[in-house]
Design an enzyme around this catalytic site. Structure first.
Site, PDB file in Angstrom:
ATOM      1  N   CYS A 148     -24.160  19.623 -19.097  1.00  0.00           N
ATOM      2  CA  CYS A 148     -22.820  19.063 -19.268  1.00  0.00           C
ATOM      3  C   CYS A 148     -22.853  17.785 -20.101  1.00  0.00           C
ATOM      4  CB  CYS A 148     -22.156  18.824 -17.919  1.00  0.00           C
ATOM      5  SG  CYS A 148     -23.133  17.830 -16.800  1.00  0.00           S
TER       6      CYS A 148
ATOM      7  N   HIS B  58     -21.934  14.264 -13.256  1.00  0.00           N
ATOM      8  CA  HIS B  58     -21.339  15.292 -14.086  1.00  0.00           C
ATOM      9  C   HIS B  58     -20.643  14.646 -15.272  1.00  0.00           C
ATOM     10  CE1 HIS B  58     -19.756  19.150 -15.060  1.00  0.00           C
ATOM     11  NE2 HIS B  58     -18.505  18.797 -14.862  1.00  0.00           N
TER      12      HIS B  58
END
Ligand SMILES: [Zn+2]
Length: 1005
Positions: free
Chosen positions: A253, A921
């Site tokens: 990510c 994230h």
């Protein structure tokens, strides 16, 4: 239990200085050679070992015990390595020779496999492959039946081919072909068996499928539903160009987030979409990547802007990145800013219009006007560096260094590709600690304290003192880990050595009045439970023990360090959760095993028995065939879960539930490896004699204590001492227990800081002094513990009202951060400046100023702060404008005429980071260049975003475009939540809550 194969017989370790020298030299001098083995070693254990050998004291309480990699494993069943472990934070790598030495000196925790990893030779690097590629193997005839397998990136596909044939017993004559499939269901042929795993773009989590030609000559995969390609599925899709997700390939990510930000930079994307890059690819630049990064990037951008995909799999791009920058290889979480920096540099060199770089000597300003020096610097920069990246992203800043001694001023102008701006760092720190009062009936209380970040342990005590009215001098601070003291702090130690996640306990020691004869001993007290089995594996006849509960610190007058008195002191100290037996059920010791001359019994008696408090070896005799350690731990856990129902009706006041609302339970730490070790004990003396306990030469314990107390004790002690001292050579015929004697709840044993009593500790003549920390263990029989130890009550604590005060969220303006960037600072000692006048390194003052700014300005908010005193992620909210960010106040260069571009900027994209220092994230917000709509990109998901959602404390990289370059949208903005394709859900809030959970999950449909 059979002897453990991994625990070879430990050899006598050499002296500490020798150990340190041998391991250091192996670690420093070992080259990485492909095929060599290196070993992962838990960083905590290694640090402890370093501390130990640095003390130079064999009896030091920092003895690290057996090598323990428990923290590196996901669980102790599969012994799978945890994901995202970081070298030198979680583990260290040591060469095989160093490993084998350490193993022979310290042995290893039972059952743990050694973490051996191979050095691999990859295109851009030679490295230890901590995370090999883990794939699933199967046959096309049965996709459900998969077998996991691990391969090195340097392995050939041929090796996988062989493995599949072997695993599924495919005959050598069968004709086969290989496919690889990722979770996005697309499959690719693995045509070239001589290709490496790395070059085939095979990565962890993927499935390798072998299909075998049917007897009728057809291939099973000619049926499209099995091996369909995801690109074909999307044939019918039509959506807005650029509004396209990127599939997560396993912790990618960070890459997806950076790519989305770049993809939405209009001049760069148009450069690629219009194929301008084709003419500028630089295949010969030794600093570049032969055009491969630029081409891979162009491929991704073209797919994303084709309007034909709702999500793209950037596998080739990722592999190219991994090819050229080894730090991005593999399966670990990385920093989107690092990737961006690498990528911009790689693209620049691949697209550099300068084919042959000339050497340019950079001169100092020497007092010339800034304008001249800046122009010269920029001109020189362009002579070596000229690309779309320079055109778009490069600016110039002025750097002024002043020598503190001779006041020499050095001015240089340097290009930059992004601005890394600091965030104001608070000088204070919030710490949460558990306070354990002297009052045995008081539950531990959790406090939230504000302390100076650069403070010392004493400051923590002072802060706690204000909340408790207990003087700091009565407090001792300790890091509790795995039921033991990981570290007991001195008052002058820096708080920076305490991490936020550490469990810090502060113990009140005494009220100061006990100090009559001047001699007080601070005892560290562990709780241990004996296991039912005998630890044959360790070569001794002792019973294993495992630590449980929370350790204690207690100061005891030296005079009271006798078994009996300590026993009573401890009973009182533990009275909140240890129930003294009722008179009615008081266990009277009964004699069993009249002969007692059996050798085995005597051995146990020596090993497992302590200084004569407990007379319960009759029970132990019957426990030889007890359950295994695992079963025992499980049963212990379940009894813990039973809580109050496990036979403890008369638990201490307050355990009945009425206080439940305000009470919580101290998380019991997972049982990360119970300490089982031979319990050579301090048998034989009435006093808890720490000298004896740690003295390898047990003859010191041979003499019964001269102190004559009750006749019972005397007799007993004398016998035990003899038993231990003579190591079973001189067996006493018989032990005479007081028949009317009460059975003790637990026994007391001197141990080391790990809660074990291991051999080899202390050599003849080296004495254990009371100035260092004595440790004792309270040993419980499982049955006694179940009966009298209230686990539920022991875990209880209360929350002090300071815990209710919410964390203050700091907010700063982006402009303040930019101002900080231009603040004068003094160079740090690690990074001095060489003054050409003084001819030596000086801690000069340094000031940065912005001179000229690029069309697209990237601002990196330095949220990851690494200072001498702290390592943290700053959760500060930086309030940044979406429009009209004005730099005129910051620019040194004076606007001489109106032809100069203005210096106002609008936001075009943001890279977000949710989560902590090492994991978390990444997502991004970006404004589509064609329709001006903001979108939120979360790997393969794309959703509408509203402007007011964009400023959060997750913002990490900001991308601004200068207003004069911004063009009007070419298409009208889309209408949210109408007839949008799947990927266009109605706008939703992105508070990072769902984002922070995981970035490993992949989109599958
Ligand atoms: Zn100087």
């Amino acid at each position: 239990m059979a002897a453990n194969s991994s625990t070879g017989s430990a050899t006598e370790p050499p002296g500490l200085e020798t150990q340190r020298r041998e391991i250091d030299s192996l670690n420093q001098n070992q080259q990485l050679r492909a095929g060599d083995s290196w070993y992962l070693l838990d960083k905590r254990w290694f640090d402890q070992w370093k501390e130990y050998v640095d003390t130079g004291d064999q009896n030091s309480s920092s003895y690290p015990g057996k090598i323990d990699n428990t923290e590196l494993f996901q669980d102790l069943d599969s012994y799978h390595l945890k994901e995202r472990l970081v070298e030198n934070e979680d583990f260290v790598l040591v060469p095989a020779e160093a490993w084998h030495k350490l193993l022979s000196w310290y042995d290893m925790m039972d059952d743990q496999p050694p973490l051996e990893r191979k050095v691999v030779d990859l295109p851009s690097t030679v490295k230890v492959e901590v995370y090999p590629v883990e794939v699933y193997l199967c046959l096309s005839s049965n996709l459900e039946n998969t077998v996991p397998a691990r391969f090195s990136r340097a392995d050939k596909i041929h090796a996988i081919h062989q493995m599949v044939r072997q695993q599924f017993e495919v005959s050598d004559t069968a004709e086969s072909r290989m496919w690889m499939r990722s979770t996005d269901t697309s499959s690719e042929r693995l045509r070239n068996l001589n290709m490496s795993v790395l070059d085939a773009c095979l990565s962890s989590g993927m499935t390798v499928i072998m299909e075998i030609r049917n007897v009728d000559g057809t291939w099973p995969t000619s049926r499209p539903q099995i091996m369909r390609n995801s690109a074909d599925d999307q044939d019918s899709y039509r959506g807005p160009p650029g509004v396209c997700g990127l599939t997560n390939l396993g912790n990618t990510c960070f890459m997806n987030s950076a790519l989305q930000c770049l993809s939405n930079i209009p001049p760069l994307t148009e450069y690629f979409l219009k194929n301008l890059y084709l003419e500028e690819l630089n295949f010969s630049n030794p600093l570049g990547m032969k055009g491969e990064i630029a081409e891979a990037y162009a491929d991704v951008i073209k797919q994303m802007w084709s309007g034909r995909h709702y999500s793209v799999v950037p596998r080739v791009f990722k592999t190219k990145v991994g090819h050229f920058a080894s730090q991005f290889l593999g399966y670990q979480q990385h920093d989107s800013q690092e990737l961006l920096s690498f990528l911009l540099d790689g693209l620049h060199e691949d697209l550099n219009r300068v084919k042959k770089k000339e050497y340019i000597e950079l001169g100092d300003a020497d007092g010339r006007p800034d304008q001249d020096v800046a122009e010269e610097a920029w001109h020189n920069h362009l002579r070596r560096n000229d690309s779309v990246i320079v055109d778009t992203f490069h600016g110039l800043f002025k750097s002024t260094l002043v020598c503190p001694e001779c006041y020499k001023v050095s001015v240089t102008f340097d290009p930059f590709c992004y601005l890394s701006v600091p965030l104001p760092v608070s000088k204070e720190r919030v710490m949460e600690v558990f306070y354990v009062s002297l009052d045995p009936t008081a539950k531990p209380a959790q406090y939230r304290l504000i302390v100076p970040k650069a403070g010392r342990v004493f400051d923590l005590c002072t802060a706690l003192s204000q909340a408790t009215d207990v003087p700091p001098s009565q407090m001792v601070v300790a890091d509790v880990f795995n039921h033991r003291f990981y570290k007991i702090y001195q008052a002058d130690e820096f708080l920076s050595s305490i991490l936020d996640q550490d469990d810090i306990f502060v113990y009140q020691l005494s009220n100061g009045s006990v100090d009559q004869d001047g001699e007080e001993v601070v005892l560290a007290i562990y709780l241990r439970e004996r296991s039912h089995y005998r630890d044959y594996g360790s070569g001794s006849n002792s019973y294993g023990t495992s630590l449980f509960g929370h350790p204690l610190l207690m100061s005891v007058p030296r005079a009271q360090c006798t078994q009996e008195e300590l026993y009573q002191l401890l009973l009182r100290r533990l009275s909140r959760y240890v129930r003294p037996p009722d008179p009615s059920e008081e266990v009277e010791e009964e004699e069993e095993g009249e002969d007692g001359g059996e050798e085995e019994e005597e051995e146990e008696l020596c090993k497992a028995q302590t200084n004569g408090v407990s007379d319960d070896e009759g029970e132990e005799d019957s426990e030889e065939a007890g359950p295994s350690k695992k079963e025992e731990e499980q049963s212990r856990e379940s009894s813990q879960a039973d809580g109050q129902n496990n036979g403890l009706p008369e638990a201490s006041p307050g355990s009945k539930g009425e206080e439940r609302a305000e009470e919580s339970s101290l998380k019991s730490e997972p049982d990360r490896g119970s300490s089982t070790d031979e319990s050579q004990s301090a048998c034989g003396s009435t006093d808890i004699n720490f000298q004896d306990a740690n003295d390898g030469d047990q003859s010191a314990a041979a003499e019964p204590s001269g102190k004559e107390e009750e006749d019972e004790d005397e007799e007993e002690d004398g016998e035990e001492a003899a038993t231990c001292a003579q190591a079973n050579k001189r067996l006493p015929g018989r032990r005479h227990f007081g028949l009317r004697r009460k059975k003790a709840l637990f026994t007391i044993q001197a141990v080391n800081s790990n809660g074990t009593t291991e051999r080899g500790m202390g050599e003849a003549g080296s004495s254990f002094s009371f100035s260092s920390q004595p440790y004792i263990a309270i040993d419980w029989d499982p049955d006694m513990k179940k009966k009298y130890y209230n686990e539920n009550e022991a875990e209880k604590y209360i929350k002090h009202q300071s815990m209710d005060v919410p964390h203050q969220q700091m907010t700063v303006q982006l402009q303040e951060c930019i101002a900080l960037f231009t603040t004068v600072e003094t160079l740090e000692e690690e990074n001095p400046w060489y003054c050409p006048t003084c001819k030596k390194h000086q801690l000069a003052t340094k000031k940065l100023d912005l001179w000229s700014l690029p069309e697209v300005l990237i601002i990196h908010l330095k949220r990851f702060s690494y200072t001498k005193y702290s390592r943290e992620k700053l959760e500060t909210i930086v309030d940044f404008p979406l429009r009209n960010l004005d730099f005129s106040g910051f620019l040194l260069k004076k606007m001489v005429n109106s032809a100069e571009p203005p210096c106002r900027y609008d936001l075009i994209s943001v890279s977000n980071h949710y989560g902590g220092l090492r994991d978390g994230h990444y997502t991004s917000y970006a404004r589509n260049k064609d329709n001006s709509q903001w979108y939120y990109f979360d790997d393969s998901k794309v959703t509408f975003a509203r402007e007011e959602q964009i400023v959060t404390n997750a913002a990490y990289l900001l991308f601004y475009q200068r207003q004069d370059k911004i063009r009007q949208p070419t298409v009208p903005p889309p209408v949210p939540s109408s007839t949008q394709p799947e990927n266009h859900i109605t706008s939703q809030t992105h508070d990072g809550v769902d984002g922070a959970i995981s970035c490993v999950s992949m989109e599958t449909d």
